[in-house]
Design an enzyme around this catalytic site. Sequence first.
Site, mmCIF file in Angstrom:
data_model
loop_
_atom_site.group_PDB
_atom_site.id
_atom_site.type_symbol
_atom_site.label_atom_id
_atom_site.label_comp_id
_atom_site.label_asym_id
_atom_site.label_seq_id
_atom_site.Cartn_x
_atom_site.Cartn_y
_atom_site.Cartn_z
ATOM 1 N N LYS A 278 -19.409 -23.980 29.930
ATOM 2 C CA LYS A 278 -18.292 -23.744 29.001
ATOM 3 C C LYS A 278 -17.136 -24.626 29.441
ATOM 4 O O LYS A 278 -17.020 -24.969 30.625
ATOM 5 C CB LYS A 278 -17.859 -22.271 29.048
ATOM 6 C CG LYS A 278 -17.143 -21.813 27.810
ATOM 7 C CD LYS A 278 -18.117 -21.722 26.649
ATOM 8 C CE LYS A 278 -17.714 -20.727 25.615
ATOM 9 N NZ LYS A 278 -18.881 -20.282 24.838
HETATM 10 N N1 GLU Z 1 -19.435 -21.592 21.538
HETATM 11 C C1 GLU Z 1 -20.659 -21.071 21.029
HETATM 12 C C2 GLU Z 1 -21.163 -19.936 21.901
HETATM 13 O O1 GLU Z 1 -20.401 -19.319 22.596
HETATM 14 C C3 GLU Z 1 -21.699 -22.148 20.784
HETATM 15 C C4 GLU Z 1 -22.119 -22.931 22.003
HETATM 16 C C5 GLU Z 1 -23.001 -24.137 21.679
HETATM 17 O O2 GLU Z 1 -23.358 -24.309 20.531
HETATM 18 O O3 GLU Z 1 -23.288 -24.856 22.632
HETATM 19 O O4 GLU Z 1 -22.301 -19.565 21.876
#
Ligand code: GLU
Length: 421
Positions: free
Chosen positions: A114
């Site tokens: 993240k």
């Molecule tokens: N931000 C989204 C999540 O928390 C998508 C992450 C992604 O597609 O890599 O799952």
Amino acid sequence: MTPAAATLVSPGRQALDSALLQLDQAADRLHLDDGLRTMLATPRRSLTVSVPVRREDGRMDVVQGFRVQHNTTRGPAKGGIRFHPSTDIHEVTALAMWMTWKCALVGIPYGGAKGGVSVDPATLTTRELERVTRRYVNEILPIIGPDKDIPAPDVGTDEQTMAWIMDTYSVNAGYPVPGVVTGKPMTLGGSLGRAGATSRGVQIATLKAMSGSPEGRTVAVQGFGKVGAPAARYLADAGCRVVGVSDATGAVVNHSGLDVADLRAWVEETGGVYGYRHADALSHEDLLELDVDVLVPAALEGAITAENASRIRARLIVEGANGPTTPEADRILADAGITVVPDILANAGGVIVSYLEWVQNLQACSWSAKEVDTRLRDLMEESFDAVAAMSAERGLSLRQAAHVIGVGRVAEAHRMRGLYP
Ligand code: GLU
């Protein structure tokens, strides 16, 4: 802990404590040894950067940026980038850890990551936002890439942000690299179905978790944004009656059912649900406590806590957001017989279609909306069934079962790879 002491713990630290507790409980159930537990509790790589940004008036501000790669055992790190004023290293670490379990749970070949920048995008002009994005990407450039770590949208970022990321990375590489990021616009190698994927996944998970027909079931959505608004539409399309929604500007209720499309048009026009003509206003707290069949928390972490959990009247909670329910609240909800479809399952539609987008980029091909949707539905339904089966077999909540599966798969991959040197 006294109330004063409690306020010293940042929301990010609380999210990380929740994630670590969930890991610990899954590790107990899986009988993992201490070494493996420590490995899984610790991010593989964690980068904090300072992002200098030139404001329109010529001043220079410096904001903090983060990228945490929690795990890369099953594949490259994967996860969104969040622009939010209260984001910190603890929150980003928790969110990265949840990505690891989510990708393992739904069986896509990624680890978890993240990113975050502690900035409020609403206070920046578009040009400032572009400068923050490009400079942040430059700072984390050495650790991202289509085989290393693939960012995506999250709170406060969108397909324009992803386009700037793709461009910044590609200009530095010297050739276009669409697979470095997902959630891109269609013109740059985005995938059909990615924009609404998380919400479509929430719909699929909700319908799986409901026993019987969705027709006339009442729904409240906390966070009428990128995930919550399309989820409300998908649930209304399936026959549910969406009676209440909230966003940062306020909350509205109409027990006869809201016209979701009309409400979205109002939000487009005015910037929020506040003041919507065909509904009554209510407080943010009252929205969460509405007497509905389904509650979809689709905003930030820590929405359902020990303080309000006992007042929740929904029979089913489907977590569109990451970490909206604290562990104490989880216990209260379980005692009250409320089913919670956990984030790492309920909101996995986003990363599933991110994976499909990345595969299309690597193969230089593009799939139809139907093909993407079928794959998304199959993966969501198979994952839901696996979690429900584990929950029934071992007498666990859906969250506990989802963590046992996700953590178990990563632990197994660690064991097979062995420790180098
Ligand atoms: N931000 C989204 C999540 O928390 C998508 C992450 C992604 O597609 O890599 O799952």
